[in-house]
Design an enzyme around this catalytic site. Structure first.
Site, PDB file in Angstrom:
ATOM      1  N   LYS A 111      29.325  68.878  77.636  1.00  0.00           N
ATOM      2  CA  LYS A 111      28.670  68.284  76.465  1.00  0.00           C
ATOM      3  C   LYS A 111      27.442  67.479  76.840  1.00  0.00           C
ATOM      4  CE  LYS A 111      32.316  68.114  73.022  1.00  0.00           C
ATOM      5  NZ  LYS A 111      33.041  67.281  72.053  1.00  0.00           N
ATOM      6  N   LYS A 194      33.140  82.031  72.094  1.00  0.00           N
ATOM      7  CA  LYS A 194      34.076  81.439  71.148  1.00  0.00           C
ATOM      8  C   LYS A 194      33.449  81.286  69.762  1.00  0.00           C
ATOM      9  CE  LYS A 194      37.092  77.771  71.661  1.00  0.00           C
ATOM     10  NZ  LYS A 194      37.683  76.567  72.246  1.00  0.00           N
ATOM     11  N   LYS A 197      31.299  76.197  65.419  1.00  0.00           N
ATOM     12  CA  LYS A 197      30.650  75.594  64.257  1.00  0.00           C
ATOM     13  C   LYS A 197      29.144  75.489  64.453  1.00  0.00           C
ATOM     14  CE  LYS A 197      32.910  71.686  65.788  1.00  0.00           C
ATOM     15  NZ  LYS A 197      34.165  71.225  65.250  1.00  0.00           N
TER      16      LYS A 197
END
Ligand code: TRP
Length: 332
Positions: A111, A194, A197
């Site tokens: 991240k 994956k 969002k």
């Protein structure tokens, strides 16, 4: 009594992966465990969140749980920031966990990306807050996907070190609950990534509020390959797009992939996609419309969250008081 704690971040665009990988499983747990389900808004702000959007996303997650069948009368549903104990225990855990442990966390590395100096301190200590979430209720089990296993390990390490440092066995050592098939739902545009969002292509994901037409359209356009459906699961090796659609079908119908191959083996994807689309509309359609209905009346969602927070405080306050006594904090 076994107690489950689980958290989901309110970052918007809840999709099929969130549903099949997490929310749907929670519905199955509510009869066998005492369950505490938390919308982790404090974790969300470890990266920038627009304040109005954060409120809307928090309500969206609560609506998704309720619409999916998590009963707010049987379970506790609340948002993290309503119970100050999470922050208080996270601070204590900041002082228990070692820098070296956090340095090994792969999610932080992913991240934070290449510019680690610019990452928030909260993003770095995120796993300690997660450990606090779980230990504030002395939860015994946490349903987790692959990506959260390392954080759960850290929770165990922090609890263990606390117990050692203060020479007691105050915290239970939490166990993961891992669920079976199709917890990894992939992008409908690229079966090797994956479902996410944040994918720029909206066609890559089915969001939980999609209506029947959108669901059908996205499945019709989903990427496949030129071969027919294989007769068995092994025939999906090296075919990520096909495997993804078969896995979604299996998960939505509560069957295994082999049995789906048995039924559709030899068919063309056009036939299979029609069946998948019908199934997805049947399973997700009512959830999406119930979510829309709930979100249109935010006061009913807020009432659930307030009530849940009150129950969460009632469970956690005596535990936190014990922790403060152990650490040596004078209390009011
Ligand atoms: N880190 C989890 C995620 O991103 C969310 C989370 C926060 C959580 N606290 C938790 C999950 C406690 C399980 C238990 O998915």
């Amino acid at each position: 009594m076994n107690r489950i704690f689980s958290g989901v971040q309110p970052t918007g665009n809840l999709h099929l992966g969130n549903y099949l990988g997490a929310i749907r499983n929670w519905v199955k747990l509510q009869d066998d465990y005492e369950c505490i389900f938390c919308v982790v808004d404090m974790h969300a702000i470890t990266v920038w969140q627009d304040p109005q959007q954060l409120i809307a996303n928090t309500r969206e997650v609560a609506a998704a749980m309720i619409a999916s069948g998590v009963d707010p009368k049987k379970n506790i549903i609340f948002n993290q920031s309503m119970v100050p104990g999470h922050a208080e225990l996270a601070w204590i855990f900041n002082c228990v966990a070692r820098l070296g442990w956090l340095n090994r966390m792969t999610q932080f590395k992913e991240k934070a990306g290449s510019n680690r100096e610019k990452a928030s301190v909260g993003l770095y200590s995120y796993p300690n807050l997660m450990a606090a979430d779980i230990m504030l209720y002395k939860a015994t089990h946490v349903p987790v996907g692959e990506d959260q296993k390392q954080h759960l390990e850290l929770t165990r390490d922090v609890a263990q070190k606390f117990n050692n440092d203060f020479k007691n066995d105050f915290f239970p050592i939490v166990e993961p609950l891992i669920f079976g098939e199709a917890t990894r739902v992939m992008s409908l545009r690229d079966g090797s990534k994956k479902m996410s969002k944040s994918d720029p292509s909206a066609a890559s994901r089915i969001v939980m509020t999609d209506g029947p037409d959108e669901i059908a359209k996205k499945i019709r356009k989903a990427k496949t390959d030129a071969h027919p459906i294989p007769e068995n699961k092994e025939g999906l090796d090296g075919r990520p797009d096909a495997a993804n659609l078969m896995g979604i079908f299996a998960a939505l119908s509560d069957r295994n992939v082999d049995s789906i191959c048995g039924e559709y083996g030899g068919s063309q994807f056009s036939t299979f996609k029609q069946a998948l689309s019908d199934l997805a509309v049947e399973k997700l359609g009512p959830i999406g419309s119930e979510m829309q209905r709930l979100m249109a009346d935010s006061s009913s969602i807020d009432a659930v969250l307030h009530d849940g927070a009150e129950q969460a405080r009632a469970i956690s306050e005596p535990i936190l008081n014990d922790i403060k006594d152990i650490v040596g904090f004078l209390r009011p």
